[in-house]
Design an enzyme around this catalytic site. Structure first.
Site, PDB file in Angstrom:
ATOM      1  CB  CYS A 145      56.863   2.197  18.588  1.00 61.36           C
ATOM      2  SG  CYS A 145      55.859   2.039  17.133  1.00 61.36           S
ATOM      3  CD  GLU A 146      60.842   7.506  15.350  1.00 59.43           C
ATOM      4  OE1 GLU A 146      61.050   8.398  16.191  1.00 59.43           O
ATOM      5  OE2 GLU A 146      61.607   7.284  14.401  1.00 59.43           O
ATOM      6  CG  HIS A 147      58.069   3.057  13.051  1.00 61.55           C
ATOM      7  ND1 HIS A 147      58.944   2.105  13.518  1.00 61.55           N
ATOM      8  CD2 HIS A 147      58.821   3.988  12.424  1.00 61.55           C
ATOM      9  CE1 HIS A 147      60.170   2.437  13.177  1.00 61.55           C
ATOM     10  NE2 HIS A 147      60.132   3.563  12.517  1.00 61.55           N
ATOM     11  CG  HIS A 148      52.886   1.072  14.252  1.00 59.24           C
ATOM     12  ND1 HIS A 148      54.131   0.498  14.271  1.00 59.24           N
ATOM     13  CD2 HIS A 148      52.323   0.706  13.077  1.00 59.24           C
ATOM     14  CE1 HIS A 148      54.320  -0.199  13.152  1.00 59.24           C
ATOM     15  NE2 HIS A 148      53.243  -0.088  12.411  1.00 59.24           N
ATOM     16  CD  GLN A 168      64.163  -2.179  22.348  1.00 61.12           C
ATOM     17  OE1 GLN A 168      63.027  -2.561  22.032  1.00 61.12           O
ATOM     18  NE2 GLN A 168      65.069  -2.989  22.851  1.00 61.12           N
ATOM     19  CG  HIS A 173      58.546  -2.896  20.141  1.00 63.66           C
ATOM     20  ND1 HIS A 173      58.870  -1.646  19.667  1.00 63.66           N
ATOM     21  CD2 HIS A 173      59.647  -3.358  20.768  1.00 63.66           C
ATOM     22  CE1 HIS A 173      60.118  -1.367  19.983  1.00 63.66           C
ATOM     23  NE2 HIS A 173      60.620  -2.393  20.645  1.00 63.66           N
ATOM     24  CB  CYS A 226      53.572  -1.650  16.816  1.00 65.16           C
ATOM     25  SG  CYS A 226      55.351  -1.891  16.787  1.00 65.16           S
TER      26      CYS A 226
END
Ligand SMILES: Nc1nc2c(ncn2[C@@H]2O[C@H](COP(=O)(O)OP(=O)(O)OP(=O)(O)O)[C@@H](O)[C@H]2O)c(=O)[nH]1
Ligand SMILES: [Zn+2]
Length: 215
Positions: A103-106, A146, A174, A176
């Protein structure tokens, strides 16, 4: 671009002693820079990066990241260069393709399965079944969300195969959302991308969903 056939193993094979060999400079992962950054992170969390056990961790993480994000340096279109003419104009579905992405956020993993199906167009092409899974792999080995992963797979298939319709469904968990933050273990996120006939014709879409969900 260092791979000609969209094969991610090609990249892994070029990792020698933690360095990418033979790759054009501009496309190589900067392993030394990742190492430096990971060392900083270890210090920042209050660890001793020089203690026994952590000494080689920055280098290991750098190699792991090169592998996890190898899809950034592969052209997904190359996966679909081998296509075949066929008079089959019915639904083709590969179900339960394993997906592992970050995941590109975490920068934490999400994993699950992808179901990828299409209806070849009248003048369209079919592709090798393994290529559908390879396409998932190329897009998954990048920092992702996703939703984008799902639509990127659908859009490229539609374009390259001139398909009458494409349907892609992903079901993922996920980390995260499990290890941190809201901490809901087992919550599954389902995303779909429908194109062409699957978008315009509810009956065609319903039949596809029934096959995807059949167990
Ligand atoms: N839409 C979408 N969101 C994602 C995906 N992966 C992680 N996220 C979400 O990205 C969001 C980032 O939200 P922020 O509020 O900026 O970050 P945060 O404070 O760490 O959020 P929390 O996870 O709620 O603690 C979170 O809600 C994650 O659940 C994904 O693939 N798609
Ligand atoms: Zn996340």
């Amino acid at each position: 671009m260092i791979s000609d056939d969209g094969d991610l193993d090609y990249l892994a094979a070029r990792l020698v002693d933690g360095k990418l060999t033979g790759a054009p400079v501009e496309s190589a992962v900067d392993l030394a820079r990742i190492e430096k950054a990971v060392r900083e992170i270890l210090i920042a969390i209050g660890e001793d990066p020089d203690r026994n056990g952590l000494e080689r961790t920055p280098a290991r993480v750098a190699r792991a990241y090169a592998e996890l994000f190898a899809g950034l340096r592969v052209d997904p279109a190359k996966v679909l260069t081998t296509t075949f003419e066929a008079d089959h104009e019915e639904f083709v579905l590969v179900r339960d393709i394993e997906v592992m992405s970050m995941c590109e956020h975490h920068l934490l993993p999400f994993k699950g399965v992808a179901h990828v199906g299409y209806i070849p167009g009248t003048h369209g092409r079919i592709t090798g079944l393994s290529k559908l899974a390879r396409l998932v792999e190329v897009y998954a080995r990048r920092p992702q969300v996703q939703e984008r992963l799902t639509s990127q797979i659908a859009d490229l298939l539609l374009e390259r195969l001139e398909a009458r319709g494409v349907i892609v469904v992903l079901e993922c968990e996920h980390l995260c959302m499990e290890m941190r933050g809201i901490r809901k273990v087992g919550a599954r996120t389902i995303t779909s991308a429908v194109r062409g006939a699957f978008q315009h014709d509810g009956k065609v879409r319903a039949e596809a969903m029934a096959l995807i969900n059949a167990r």
